[in-house]
Design a protein around this motif. Structure first.
Motif: not given
Ligand code: NA
Ligand code: NA
Lengths: 451, 320, 179
Positions: A387-400
């Motif tokens: 859950l934590i690592v997939v949510e990290l995708g929300l703040i990483t480029p290019p698609v955040g």
């Protein structure tokens, strides 16, 4: 390699291609799953299964809590709950260096306690907190970075839509998963606050002190937290203590935010209409992805690919911890491209059987297990980490997505600056993952204590 | 192998239903066919869909074989339901399995598009209570009890308690926190769900008399069956004969015995009702049979006749 | 997960086919939302009744059925508002015409799939009716739920068609004029 197996592999490649070509992820899954199954087992089978498959998937009881929590969050964002939360947090923290940003984090955490989605949390708290951060001359990077990161708390603190979906896929108890998410969520809040403190210690001009509230404002603002405390206490507390199952609990939550909105005279028919349409867009999107994931699962099961992958990893003799770390890194990388829900639905059906095999089987106890814990515990531990690592995708480029949401609210701050502002929070999240991997008790402690 | 079959079901690969029943049965079919048949078992709904869809999956040929609970598709198998009724089912799963085979000509009509391999039951619903003992129906008055099927709900209503429908995985927390006061479920569920930790009392009648049961089926797609050469059909029939049905009864009985042993060892009270108490329950449950007869009348079924036949056939095979 | 507020794309509030479809689909989604509120009320009632020892019979199955019908009612709205999540990674630098072409493919897949589902779920409805599938406690026939669901799928096909026409217009040499 058998024909079915190579079809399965080819299907995965086609899926990535289609997603890359901007086909909605749900339709990419439907297309690949449907055509793949036709190629392996013939069209008659797919046509038969489609008679009931969608209805069956859409009427899973455990899923009914998803649109309800989405509705609860959508209504909550229209009721002034977010303003009250931020005001209270600001009264407590605003006078510190970086205090207004800290208040935004605390507000996000509070809002996350009644809302199951990150984006809704980011946009709701963003609308409330951005003007305040501007007023105190916060740097664009810190202001927008804080809010984009804070939005992640919407999903890390229960209720959490992604966590519900994970629980359904691996057949975990939703209640246990909600309990397990609580301490890691609190840890995230603490680490985010420390991150801001460190940020302004290095660059004091980025986060000036706010005003000190007088006694009357302090009291009034603090009292404003009471509705959220009541709602979280009744809904999530009620689930923890077993007063009701998650679905009735979510219904109680919807009722409470509705009542609060009406009492506050903020929730008229236009606002309710908007909340219902937001719920329609988000829930419809989720259900369509679920259907796509089921069709993809049918194709993959018939190709034998997940079973083969699990067997292959076990044979490779990799250390269990290394397998786990590789899986988490893969999720972080995928998170650069995909949204969290699609990722969980796409990847967990592959990753979970691998972990089960590495641990020693579905009924493995703690004794002699690959990860030194029973498979039941592994299910909970891995779920929170994923859950934590997939949510990290929300703040990483290019698609955040969180960054996009905040950028659309703060048009004068270049997006690159927001991504820079988010970087320290990303580091804090990595630190948190390391802590949770090293000390599983942080995740497993509360469920054990409460059961 | 020359003939490949996919057998789909809803429990996990490690469940006793798969390891103790479906795997040995599949092996027996394969051996009886001289290796011409291979049955691949797909547990946990891995071929997609939800448990209520299993019946249509077999009927439509999405899979070849299924194992499922009849009650997942209520309304589809009303005649077979007679064997779930309390006082029709008492305490002998093997005898009931054999009786269902005897009555198959009466029941087969409702298995449209399917060829029944065999029907079976579990050891029967016991009453598992959180913190109150039960000796008479009055002890259940006003209690909230989890039920498995519609006939189970009728039994609970007949006993003056309130039925709560609930998926099995949600039972342990619900029991623990008092969302329900008890459950209507066999002992075999005790080990996997650790029910011994959430309950203090396990109640059943004299001579292991239970309060009704649940019916299951293993069925094949009808078209697939009709297309099989006689010697392959014979292999399936040979593996599903009377010896096997008695064996299935013994398998479920053994899982049940294991469950109650675990509960007693962990300090639970196993209440076995006296003869009078058991009779009091059976009297209180008699209206359930009448209600069922009335209910199926609407479908043009002679319920009273079926009850009589089912009782007589069970008695003919009874070993106790 | 998708954009939280699905902003209508250009030309959707206009008149003509797209505008009409948008209005109908929005109304239909609101009906779905109202159904969701009814399910919420039902669960509240069951909680309250449960406190007095008499939980509502059949609350589970009515929740399952109600939410399923509501979720289908949301699908056309997702399509017309572009709420179905995409990954923009490889195409973020692509020209508007390329994007329009790729979106057109997406709309085409949606149209084909909704048409297929209408056909198959109509067969499903007939099955449910012929074999008398009902819920466990209240014996509600499942085929009842299939009727509004088929209407939702019809609207999904209409929405996909509207998206298709819109993207096709964007691709045409005259460009962006709507209707
Ligand atoms: Na949350
Ligand atoms: Na990303």
């Amino acid at each position: 390699m058998s024909d079915a197996l190579s079809l399965g592999l080819g299907g995965l490649v086609a899926l990535i291609l289609l997603i890359g070509l901007r086909l909605p992820i749900a339709y990419a899954m439907i297309l690949v799953g449907g055509i793949g199954t036709v190629l392996i087992s013939g069209p008659a089978l797919v046509l038969s299964q489609l008679k009931t498959l969608a209805y069956g998937q859409f009427s899973i009881y455990d899923l009914s809590v998803v649109p309800m929590f989405v509705l609860m969050g959508a209504i909550a964002s229209k009721t002034g709950l977010s303003q009250a939360l931020f005001r209270a947090a600001n009264a407590w923290l605003g006078w510190l260096p970086g205090g207004t940003a800290m208040a935004a984090i605390a507000g996000c955490a509070g809002f996350g306690a009644v809302c199951g989605s990150s984006l809704a949390t980011a946009s709701t708290m963003g609308k409330v907190a951005l003007p305040e951060l501007r007023r105190y001359n916060y740097s664009g990077a810190l202001a927008t970075g804080t809010l984009a990161a804070g939005g992640v708390l919407g999903i890390l603190i229960p209720p959490s839509v992604v966590l519900i979906i994970y629980a359904i896929i691996v057949e975990a108890n939703i209640v246990t998963m909600f309990m397990a998410a609580f301490l890691p969520g609190a840890l995230a809040v603490i680490l985010f606050l420390l991150t801001i403190a460190a940020y302004v210690a290095i660059r004091p001009e980025a986060g000036p002190k706010g005003g000190t509230p007088d006694r009357a404002e302090f009291t009034a603002a603090t009292l404003g937290m009471i509705p959220v405390l009541i709602i979280f206490g009744l809904v999530i507390g009620g689930i923890y203590l077993g007063f009701f199952n998650p679905t009735p609990a979510a219904a109680v939550g919807v009722f409470l935010v509705l009542a609060f909105g009406i009492v506050q005279r903020r929730l008229g028919l236009p606002a309710l209409r908007e909340a219902l349409l937001e719920t329609a867009a988000t829930s419809g999107m989720i259900y369509l992805i679920l259907l796509g994931a089921e069709m993809l699962k049918i194709f993959m099961s018939r190709s034998g690919l997940p079973q083969e992958t699990a067997a292959w990893v076990v044979q490779s003799g990799l250390a269990p911890m290394l397998v786990l770390i590789l899986l988490l890194v893969a999720l972080i990388l995928l998170g650069c491209l995909m949204d969290s829900l699609s990722m969980i639905l796409l990847v967990v059906p592959f990753f979970w059987p691998v972990l089960v095999e590495v641990n020693g089987g579905l009924y493995q106890g703690a004794e002699g297990a690959g990860f030194g814990m029973s498979t039941e515990d592994l299910k909970i531990w891995f779920g929170i980490l994923a859950l934590i690592v997939v949510e990290l995708g929300l703040i990483t480029p290019p698609v955040g997505m969180n960054v996009f949401v905040i950028s659309s609210l703060a048009k004068d701050v270049p997006m690159a600056q927001t991504f820079r502002g988010v970087a320290p929070f990303f580091a804090a999240e990595i630190l948190r993952v390391v802590l949770l991997v090293a000390f599983p008790i942080l995740i497993l402690g509360l469920p054990r204590l409460l059961s | 192998a020359e003939y490949e079959f996919k057998l789909h079901h809803f429990l996990s690969a490690n469940s006793p239903a798969q390891t103790k029943m479906l795997e040995p049965w599949a092996k027996a079919v394969e051996e009886a066919s001289g290796g011409k048949v291979h049955i691949e078992i797909y547990p946990s709904m891995t071929l997609g869909g939800r448990p209520p869809e299993l019946v249509s999956q077999a009927r439509d040929g999405v899979v070849d074989l299924i194992w499922t609970v009849n009650g997942y598709t209520p309304g589809l198998f009303p005649r077979t339901e007679v064997f779930e009724l309390p006082t029709v089912y008492r305490n002998d799963p093997a005898a009931t399995n054999l009786a269902m085979a005897d009555l198959l000509p009466d029941l087969a009509g409702e298995y449209k598009g399917l060829e029944v391999m065999f029907l079976h039951v579990h050891a029967g619903q016991g009453i598992q209570m959180r913190d109150s003992a039960v000796h008479m129906p009055a002890d259940l008055m006003g209690k909230k009890i989890r039920v498995p099927t519609r006939t189970g709900a009728w039994v609970i209503e007949a006993l003056g308690a309130a039925p709560v429908a609930m998926p099995v995985p949600e039972l342990p927390p619900a029991l623990q926190k008092g969302v329900v006061d008890g459950a209507f479920i066999p002992w075999e569920i005790i080990p996997p769900l650790k029910i011994q930790d959430q309950t203090e009392y396990q109640i059943e009648g004299k001579d292991e008399t239970r309060f009704g049961t649940t019916t299951f089926q293993v069925s094949m797609n009808k078209g697939r069956w009709d297309g099989l050469p006689p010697e392959i059909q014979d292999a399936f029939r040979a593996a599903s004969g009377p010896d096997w049905l008695a064996e299935v009864g013994a398998i479920w009985r053994a899982s049940d015995d294991f469950g109650i042993k675990l509960a007693v060892e962990s300090g639970n009270t196993h209440i076995v009702l006296t003869e009078e108490e058991t009779a009091a329950f059976e009297e209180a449950m008699q209206p359930v049979v009448d209600r069922w007869v009335d209910e199926v009348k609407g479908k043009g079924i002679d319920g009273a006749g079926l009850v009589e036949k089912a009782r007589a056939a069970t008695k003919a095979h009874a070993t106790r | 997960m998708g954009s939280p507020v699905a902003a209508p794309r250009e030309g959707q509030d206009g008149t003509g086919f797209t505008g009409a479809v948008t209005r109908i689909v929005t109304f239909w989604a609101l009906l779905g939302g109202a159904l969701l509120l009814i399910v919420v009320a039902l669960n509240m009632a069951s909680v309250i009744a449960g406190i007095f020892g008499a939980p509502l019979p059949g609350d589970f199955e009515l929740t399952e059925m109600g939410v399923a019908v509501a979720a289908f009612a949301f699908l056309p709205y997702c399509q017309i508002t572009g709420a179905n999540v995409t990954a923009d990674i490889f195409t973020s630098g692509a020209s508007p015409r390329v994007i329009a072409f790729l979106s057109l493919i997406g709309a085409l897949v949606a149209l084909a799939f909704s048409a297929l589902l209408i056909w198959r779920m109509y067969a499903g409805l007939l099955d449910q009716k012929a074999y008398d599938y009902t819920t466990a406690i209240l014996q509600v026939p499942h085929w009842w739920a299939f009727v509004p669901i088929l209407a939702s799928l019809g609207l999904l096909a209409l929405s996909a068609l509207a998206s298709l026409m819109q993207e096709a217009r964007r691709l045409s040499p005259e460009g962006k004029t709507d209707e």
